[in-house]
Design an enzyme around this catalytic site. Structure first.
Site, PDB file in Angstrom:
ATOM      1  CD  GLU A   1      -5.389  29.000   7.566  1.00 53.74           C
ATOM      2  OE1 GLU A   1      -4.541  28.274   7.012  1.00 53.74           O
ATOM      3  OE2 GLU A   1      -5.741  30.095   7.105  1.00 53.74           O
TER       4      GLU A   1
ATOM      5  CG  ASN B   1     -12.550  42.129   0.680  1.00 53.94           C
ATOM      6  OD1 ASN B   1     -11.412  42.544   0.521  1.00 53.94           O
ATOM      7  ND2 ASN B   1     -13.125  42.097   1.863  1.00 53.94           N
TER       8      ASN B   1
END
Length: 64
Positions: free
Chosen positions: A53, A44
């Site tokens: 991960e 974002n």
């Protein structure tokens, strides 16, 4: 890790949302119970982008 696992991770990166870095990342998480999670990174425009991960880990936790 075998070639099939690598291909799954490569396919997962196609689901990446990376409009800022344009760096698509995929990973494969194998759990002790045998479940496999192939996930991708999510960006974002703020500080809280989600690395691949973390995406895989949170998906595994949310699905029990």
């Amino acid at each position: 890790m075998n070639l099939e696992d690598i291909e799954k991770a490569k396919q997962a990166r196609l689901n990446s949302y990376s409009p800022y870095s344009y760096f698509q990342v995929g990973t494969l998480l194998k759990c002790k119970n045998g479940k496999i999670y192939a996930e991708s990174n999510i960006e974002n425009n703020g500080i809280q982008s989600i690395c691949v991960e973390r995406t895989a880990f949170v998906k595994a936790i949310s699905e029990g």
